[in-house]
Design a protein around this motif. Structure first.
Motif, PDB file in Angstrom:
ATOM      1  N   TRP A  23     -14.984 -21.871  -1.991  1.00 29.60           N
ATOM      2  CA  TRP A  23     -15.606 -22.722  -3.038  1.00 29.60           C
ATOM      3  C   TRP A  23     -15.186 -23.467  -4.433  1.00 29.60           C
ATOM      4  N   SER A  24     -15.290 -24.940  -4.978  1.00 27.38           N
ATOM      5  CA  SER A  24     -15.481 -24.895  -6.707  1.00 27.38           C
ATOM      6  C   SER A  24     -16.395 -25.797  -6.914  1.00 27.38           C
ATOM      7  N   ASP A  25     -16.975 -25.621  -8.049  1.00 28.33           N
ATOM      8  CA  ASP A  25     -17.455 -26.446  -8.756  1.00 28.33           C
ATOM      9  C   ASP A  25     -19.125 -26.863  -8.338  1.00 28.33           C
ATOM     10  N   ASP A  26     -18.955 -25.813  -7.355  1.00 27.12           N
ATOM     11  CA  ASP A  26     -20.437 -26.201  -6.434  1.00 27.12           C
ATOM     12  C   ASP A  26     -20.387 -26.711  -5.086  1.00 27.12           C
ATOM     13  N   LEU A  27     -19.315 -26.347  -4.681  1.00 29.12           N
ATOM     14  CA  LEU A  27     -18.646 -27.634  -2.919  1.00 29.12           C
ATOM     15  C   LEU A  27     -18.080 -26.801  -2.449  1.00 29.12           C
ATOM     16  N   PRO A  28     -17.833 -27.399  -0.991  1.00 31.32           N
ATOM     17  CA  PRO A  28     -16.783 -27.093  -0.786  1.00 31.32           C
ATOM     18  C   PRO A  28     -15.416 -27.190  -1.307  1.00 31.32           C
ATOM     19  N   ASN A  29     -14.300 -26.737  -1.761  1.00 29.87           N
ATOM     20  CA  ASN A  29     -13.178 -27.346  -1.912  1.00 29.87           C
ATOM     21  C   ASN A  29     -11.928 -25.729  -1.716  1.00 29.87           C
ATOM     22  N   GLY A  30     -10.481 -26.714  -1.221  1.00 30.67           N
ATOM     23  CA  GLY A  30      -9.545 -25.621  -0.230  1.00 30.67           C
ATOM     24  C   GLY A  30      -9.539 -25.254   0.553  1.00 30.67           C
ATOM     25  N   GLU A  31      -9.800 -24.305   1.130  1.00 31.38           N
ATOM     26  CA  GLU A  31      -9.527 -24.500   3.223  1.00 31.38           C
ATOM     27  C   GLU A  31     -10.881 -23.275   3.399  1.00 31.38           C
ATOM     28  N   GLY A  32     -11.261 -24.355   4.388  1.00 28.58           N
ATOM     29  CA  GLY A  32     -12.643 -23.427   4.930  1.00 28.58           C
ATOM     30  C   GLY A  32     -12.857 -24.017   6.265  1.00 28.58           C
ATOM     31  N   LYS A  89     -12.372 -31.174  -0.172  1.00 28.88           N
ATOM     32  CA  LYS A  89     -12.978 -31.604  -1.766  1.00 28.88           C
ATOM     33  C   LYS A  89     -13.716 -32.154  -1.708  1.00 28.88           C
ATOM     34  N   ASP A  90     -14.303 -31.396  -3.100  1.00 24.68           N
ATOM     35  CA  ASP A  90     -15.485 -32.651  -2.777  1.00 24.68           C
ATOM     36  C   ASP A  90     -16.346 -32.131  -1.938  1.00 24.68           C
ATOM     37  N   GLY A  91     -16.613 -31.181  -1.388  1.00 28.57           N
ATOM     38  CA  GLY A  91     -17.521 -30.940   0.540  1.00 28.57           C
ATOM     39  C   GLY A  91     -16.831 -32.237   1.518  1.00 28.57           C
ATOM     40  N   MET A  92     -16.093 -32.490   1.243  1.00 25.34           N
ATOM     41  CA  MET A  92     -15.028 -33.304   2.657  1.00 25.34           C
ATOM     42  C   MET A  92     -13.776 -32.911   2.978  1.00 25.34           C
ATOM     43  N   LYS A  93     -14.188 -33.538   4.307  1.00 26.89           N
ATOM     44  CA  LYS A  93     -12.413 -32.903   4.836  1.00 26.89           C
ATOM     45  C   LYS A  93     -11.650 -33.883   4.217  1.00 26.89           C
TER      46      LYS A  93
END
Length: 312
Positions: free
Chosen positions: A201-210, A225-229
């Motif tokens: 997570w980053s900046d309250d959104l999924p960012n990175g690998e998940g 990136k920013d909560g989107m694939k």
């Protein structure tokens, strides 16, 4: 005259009580009480200088006693009013309540704070007036009135910071790392629709690998990136028994390939399997023939078989 004698008797009796004059000294009729204690003193001024005890008239008129300067008095009062150590409940002018430990008039140590405007309660660690350390923040339920946890974990400078669990609702729960009130780092999010995201997570959104696992067990593994694939990723269609592997941009698959994956165990597989991509090549074999084409090499051209387009 009579009043003067009565006054002298009262002064003498009080002087005996306060100074501890013996019974023998009291029997001397020719000496006044203040002369019995110090017979060498024959004047009142000498008694006032030499007598070690308070002056006799101060027992009858206490308002004549010397008082401390006012500046010293208010300093003592202020020192006594300082909040240090464990105290009972302290109420502020806006209705908030705090029960716990203090240091230098600031909340410091273990304590419980209750805010009036929303009836919220924080129970945990404090450091110089701010929530620092481990603590639990709760709010009352609007229907039942019972308190429910909103956040339980680490705090820093009055913000969620570190490892903690946040209860957005009974079904939406996040557990993982925080960075100044925002989800940041590794974390796991449980959603009300029974889907789960676990990753960075980053900046309250999924960012990175998940990885995102849906309620029907289909899942996406890749970059966000920013909560989107966004980036390379794989999407497993559990019900169809298929797998998409490729590149995503803003939640949309852009370039990749679709193959069968666990189609035999799928709940609702497609009508036809996806044909495999392959090329048919033949080895170049020299063939000897007579005539002008003698000693030439005959080859079979390459054949490319395209997969059938299937509606998924």
């Amino acid at each position: 005259m009579i009043c003067g004698q009565i006054f002298q008797i009262l002064v003498s009796e009080l002087f005996y009580l306060k100074t501890g004059v013996t019974h023998l000294q009291k029997k001397k009729p020719n000496l006044l009480p203040w002369q019995q204690t110090n017979p060498l003193a024959h004047t009142w001024s000498e008694v006032c200088r030499q007598h070690p005890y308070p002056k006799p008239y101060q027992y009858i008129m206490p308002f004549l006693r010397p008082r401390k300067p006012k500046e010293n008095r208010w300093k003592d009062w202020d020192q006594n009013a300082q909040k240090n150590g464990l105290k009972n409940t302290v109420y502020t002018v806006n209705g908030d309540e705090y029960t716990g430990e203090w240091r230098d008039n600031k909340k410091h140590g273990k304590g419980t704070q209750r805010w009036k405007f929303n009836s919220a309660i924080y129970d945990g660690d404090w450091q110089y007036g701010k929530r620092n350390g481990f603590g639990t923040y709760s709010l009352p339920d609007p229907v039942s009135g019972e308190y429910k946890k909103v956040y339980s974990g680490e705090w820093q400078n009055d913000k969620r910071h570190g490892l903690g669990t946040n209860f957005y609702s009974d079904d939406d729960i996040y557990e993982g790392h925080w960075y100044f009130d925002k989800r940041d780092g590794w974390g796991r999010m449980f959603y009300a629709d029974c889907s789960t995201y676990e990753g960075e997570w980053s900046d309250d959104l999924p960012n990175g690998e998940g990885m995102l696992r849906l309620a029907n067990d289909s899942r996406y593994e890749g970059f966000w990136k920013d909560g989107m694939k966004h980036g390379t990723g794989k999407f497993f269609f559990f019900e169809k028994g298929q797998l998409y592997d490729g590149v995503w941009i803003d939640d949309i698959p852009k370039c990749g390939k679709m193959i069968d994956f666990g189609r035999e165990d799928a709940i609702d597989p497609t009508l036809y399997p996806i044909p495999q991509e392959e090329t048919l090549r033949t080895r170049m074999k020299p063939t000897w023939s007579q005539g002008e084409h003698a000693n030439s090499i005959q080859t079979v051209p390459e054949v490319w078989i395209k997969p059938r387009s299937l509606a998924l």
